[in-house]
Write a protein that holds these residues in place. Structure first.
Motif, PDB file in Angstrom:
ATOM      1  N   UNK A 190      10.003 -24.259 -16.022  1.00  0.00           N
ATOM      2  CA  UNK A 190      10.637 -24.317 -14.707  1.00  0.00           C
ATOM      3  C   UNK A 190       9.582 -24.415 -13.608  1.00  0.00           C
ATOM      4  N   UNK A 191       9.915 -25.133 -12.545  1.00  0.00           N
ATOM      5  CA  UNK A 191       8.947 -25.359 -11.465  1.00  0.00           C
ATOM      6  C   UNK A 191       8.424 -24.054 -10.899  1.00  0.00           C
ATOM      7  N   UNK A 192       9.295 -23.040 -10.764  1.00  0.00           N
ATOM      8  CA  UNK A 192       8.860 -21.775 -10.192  1.00  0.00           C
ATOM      9  C   UNK A 192       7.795 -21.114 -11.056  1.00  0.00           C
ATOM     10  N   UNK A 193       7.870 -21.280 -12.400  1.00  0.00           N
ATOM     11  CA  UNK A 193       6.868 -20.707 -13.294  1.00  0.00           C
ATOM     12  C   UNK A 193       5.561 -21.479 -13.232  1.00  0.00           C
ATOM     13  N   UNK A 194       5.654 -22.800 -12.996  1.00  0.00           N
ATOM     14  CA  UNK A 194       4.440 -23.602 -12.891  1.00  0.00           C
ATOM     15  C   UNK A 194       3.720 -23.359 -11.567  1.00  0.00           C
ATOM     16  N   UNK A 195       4.481 -23.157 -10.498  1.00  0.00           N
ATOM     17  CA  UNK A 195       3.889 -22.995  -9.177  1.00  0.00           C
ATOM     18  C   UNK A 195       3.269 -21.621  -8.972  1.00  0.00           C
ATOM     19  N   UNK A 196       3.867 -20.595  -9.594  1.00  0.00           N
ATOM     20  CA  UNK A 196       3.362 -19.225  -9.442  1.00  0.00           C
ATOM     21  C   UNK A 196       3.118 -18.616 -10.821  1.00  0.00           C
ATOM     22  N   UNK A 197       2.180 -19.155 -11.584  1.00  0.00           N
ATOM     23  CA  UNK A 197       1.975 -18.671 -12.961  1.00  0.00           C
ATOM     24  C   UNK A 197       1.577 -17.206 -13.038  1.00  0.00           C
ATOM     25  N   UNK A 198       0.878 -16.692 -12.040  1.00  0.00           N
ATOM     26  CA  UNK A 198       0.405 -15.302 -12.095  1.00  0.00           C
ATOM     27  C   UNK A 198       1.550 -14.299 -12.046  1.00  0.00           C
ATOM     28  N   UNK A 199       2.690 -14.707 -11.493  1.00  0.00           N
ATOM     29  CA  UNK A 199       3.839 -13.794 -11.412  1.00  0.00           C
ATOM     30  C   UNK A 199       4.998 -14.247 -12.286  1.00  0.00           C
ATOM     31  N   UNK A 200       4.766 -15.229 -13.149  1.00  0.00           N
ATOM     32  CA  UNK A 200       5.853 -15.768 -13.977  1.00  0.00           C
ATOM     33  C   UNK A 200       6.280 -14.780 -15.050  1.00  0.00           C
ATOM     34  N   UNK A 201       7.586 -14.746 -15.290  1.00  0.00           N
ATOM     35  CA  UNK A 201       8.166 -13.842 -16.283  1.00  0.00           C
ATOM     36  C   UNK A 201       9.176 -14.606 -17.133  1.00  0.00           C
ATOM     37  N   UNK A 202       9.179 -14.314 -18.421  1.00  0.00           N
ATOM     38  CA  UNK A 202      10.159 -14.921 -19.329  1.00  0.00           C
ATOM     39  C   UNK A 202      10.734 -13.853 -20.244  1.00  0.00           C
ATOM     40  N   UNK A 203      11.974 -14.067 -20.670  1.00  0.00           N
ATOM     41  CA  UNK A 203      12.613 -13.235 -21.686  1.00  0.00           C
ATOM     42  C   UNK A 203      12.815 -14.084 -22.931  1.00  0.00           C
ATOM     43  N   UNK A 204      12.514 -13.531 -24.101  1.00  0.00           N
ATOM     44  CA  UNK A 204      12.809 -14.171 -25.382  1.00  0.00           C
ATOM     45  C   UNK A 204      13.837 -13.303 -26.087  1.00  0.00           C
ATOM     46  N   UNK A 205      15.090 -13.746 -26.078  1.00  0.00           N
ATOM     47  CA  UNK A 205      16.190 -12.947 -26.624  1.00  0.00           C
ATOM     48  C   UNK A 205      16.387 -13.247 -28.108  1.00  0.00           C
ATOM     49  N   UNK A 206      16.452 -12.193 -28.926  1.00  0.00           N
ATOM     50  CA  UNK A 206      16.554 -12.379 -30.372  1.00  0.00           C
ATOM     51  C   UNK A 206      15.233 -12.872 -30.924  1.00  0.00           C
ATOM     52  N   UNK A 266      14.270 -13.041 -14.686  1.00  0.00           N
ATOM     53  CA  UNK A 266      13.097 -13.790 -15.152  1.00  0.00           C
ATOM     54  C   UNK A 266      13.184 -15.231 -14.680  1.00  0.00           C
ATOM     55  N   UNK A 267      12.023 -15.892 -14.667  1.00  0.00           N
ATOM     56  CA  UNK A 267      11.981 -17.316 -14.335  1.00  0.00           C
ATOM     57  C   UNK A 267      12.509 -18.172 -15.482  1.00  0.00           C
ATOM     58  N   UNK A 268      12.417 -17.631 -16.690  1.00  0.00           N
ATOM     59  CA  UNK A 268      12.840 -18.371 -17.880  1.00  0.00           C
ATOM     60  C   UNK A 268      13.413 -17.391 -18.892  1.00  0.00           C
ATOM     61  N   UNK A 269      14.596 -17.706 -19.404  1.00  0.00           N
ATOM     62  CA  UNK A 269      15.229 -16.899 -20.448  1.00  0.00           C
ATOM     63  C   UNK A 269      15.492 -17.816 -21.635  1.00  0.00           C
ATOM     64  N   UNK A 309      15.823 -16.891  -8.663  1.00  0.00           N
ATOM     65  CA  UNK A 309      16.098 -18.181  -8.001  1.00  0.00           C
ATOM     66  C   UNK A 309      15.163 -19.268  -8.532  1.00  0.00           C
ATOM     67  N   UNK A 310      15.735 -20.395  -8.914  1.00  0.00           N
ATOM     68  CA  UNK A 310      14.955 -21.488  -9.471  1.00  0.00           C
ATOM     69  C   UNK A 310      14.666 -21.343 -10.958  1.00  0.00           C
ATOM     70  N   UNK A 311      15.179 -20.290 -11.579  1.00  0.00           N
ATOM     71  CA  UNK A 311      14.915 -20.052 -13.004  1.00  0.00           C
ATOM     72  C   UNK A 311      15.819 -20.864 -13.905  1.00  0.00           C
ATOM     73  N   UNK A 312      15.441 -20.937 -15.164  1.00  0.00           N
ATOM     74  CA  UNK A 312      16.199 -21.687 -16.164  1.00  0.00           C
ATOM     75  C   UNK A 312      16.451 -20.827 -17.405  1.00  0.00           C
ATOM     76  N   UNK A 313      17.536 -21.152 -18.083  1.00  0.00           N
ATOM     77  CA  UNK A 313      17.787 -20.617 -19.409  1.00  0.00           C
ATOM     78  C   UNK A 313      17.633 -21.734 -20.425  1.00  0.00           C
ATOM     79  N   UNK A 314      16.934 -21.461 -21.501  1.00  0.00           N
ATOM     80  CA  UNK A 314      16.764 -22.437 -22.571  1.00  0.00           C
ATOM     81  C   UNK A 314      17.560 -21.978 -23.784  1.00  0.00           C
TER      82      UNK A 314
END
Length: 381
Positions: A190-206, A266-269, A309-314
């Motif tokens: 997601x663009x928000x994770x690329x633009x602010x990598x130092x504060x990027x957060x993701x969840x990996x469910x399961x 998170x920015x990415x789930x 805001x601006x996050x994505x779910x994969x």
């Protein structure tokens, strides 16, 4: 706890009954050894009688194989549809597990198997079952699975996307189908994770083995929270995160689906739920079969509330269920919309595993048409 009882000579003996598949306590148990004929063993097992093995370990394995061949001799009726093929395959697999599960062995209070030519199983059993406490009766089929899982754990599974090996535990789905890992490795962040990598957060469910969490961390996500409902998976993921040197980037949390606590967004789930809406018959199948697609719907229902805001779910999902007539594409898209989500992109890949090309596989038609997709989802505005 259930106890299995039998008579040996003039001595009454008993052991704790254990079955990872939840098989019920046998109603009747007889002794079997190197003199037992395969036809007699197969007949008694079909009738529900358990055979407690007293002979040579390698002969027990040969007897189990011989019983399997007798199951395979029974011709299956022609299937009328992909769904019929799937359910017939499931019934056949269930029958096989039920019959072959009747050949039993007893492990003593230290997981020692007192049979001629039996291997040392103590470490493998401790990894699968935990500390030994008392004699335990298990099916030989299950015990062979424990041995195989121990070997997988020692050897590990090569993951090219990590340039490293991941070591699965017993009862945790191994990443042997690498296409879904590759999708996560190459999908645009997601663009928000690329633009602010130092504060990027993701969840990996399961998270299972933790492989997707590790891929995300290696791709530059600053903090990854990996969750699972299985204590075995949580322990496995923690071990792999430590092996890969990613403990400062990945937090393993659970049991649960979404992380709990104040930082709930998170920015990415990412979620790779079981692909088939069917009841699992054992711990390994829990990574593939999910009754009523419970995890899929739980992910979709909770996603919007857990995205920044601006996050994505994969959503990583195979369409095998669609080819088998177990779920329709419309059902999936309706569930996405009902959860307040929309699709902004999709990346597809074809399976590379051998079964997709095996014409003798009872589900070959569906497997050969299968596509695995990474669905990019965002919250509706």
């Amino acid at each position: 706890m259930s106890t299995i009882n039998w008579t040996q000579g003039h001595t009454h003996r008993s052991a704790h009954w254990h079955s990872e598949n939840g098989a019920p306590l046998p109603k009747r148990t007889v002794l079997a050894d190197d003199r037992t004929k395969a036809d007699d063993a197969y007949r008694q097992a079909c009738e529900g009688t358990a055979l407690l093995w007293q002979g040579d370990f390698h002969n027990a394995r040969q007897l189990l194989q011989a019983m399997g061949r007798r199951i395979d001799r029974k011709p299956s009726r022609p299937s009328t549809s992909p769904s019929d093929s799937f359910h017939q395959h499931r019934r056949s697999s269930s029958h096989r597990a039920r019959v072959l599960g009747k050949l039993l062995v007893v492990l003593d209070g230290d997981y020692n198997l007192a049979l001629r030519r039996a291997p040392d199983l103590r470490q493998a059993c401790q990894e699968a079952y935990g500390p030994a406490t008392e004699p335990m009766a298990v099916s030989l089929r299950e015990l062979l699975g424990v041995i195989g899982a121990h070997q997988w754990r020692l050897k590990g599974v090569d993951v090219p996307a990590l340039s490293a090996r991941v070591h699965p535990h017993y009862g945790v789905f191994a990443p042997v189908r690498g296409e879904y890992v590759d999708l996560v490795a190459r999908a645009p962040l997601p663009a928000v994770a690329r633009q602010l990598p130092a504060s990027s957060t993701a969840f990996d469910l399961g998270t299972g083995t933790g492989v997707l969490a590790a891929v995300l961390a290696r791709r530059g996500i600053n903090r990854v929270v990996a969750t699972d409902i299985s204590p075995r998976a949580l322990a496995c993921a923690r071990e792999n995160v430590h092996r890969l040197g990613l403990t400062d980037r990945i937090e393993v949390s659970g049991p649960g689906l979404f992380p709990e606590g104040p930082e709930r967004r998170a920015d990415l789930v990412v979620c790779n739920p079981p692909w088939l809406p069917a009841r699992p018959t054992g711990p390994i199948e829990q990574g593939v079969h999910d009754p009523d697609s419970t995890m899929l719907h739980g992910f979709l229902a909770g996603l919007s509330a857990h995205l920044r805001p601006g996050g994505e779910g994969w959503l990583i999902l195979s369409d095998l269920a669609e080819h088998l007539g177990l779920r329709t594409r419309r059902h999936l898209l309706d569930a996405v919309g009902a959860a307040g989500l929309r699709v902004v992109g999709r990346i597809d890949t074809k399976p590379r595993h051998p079964r997709a090309k095996d014409a003798d596989d009872p589900l070959h038609t569906a497997r050969s048409a299968e596509t695995t997709s990474l669905w990019r989802l965002v919250a509706m505005e």
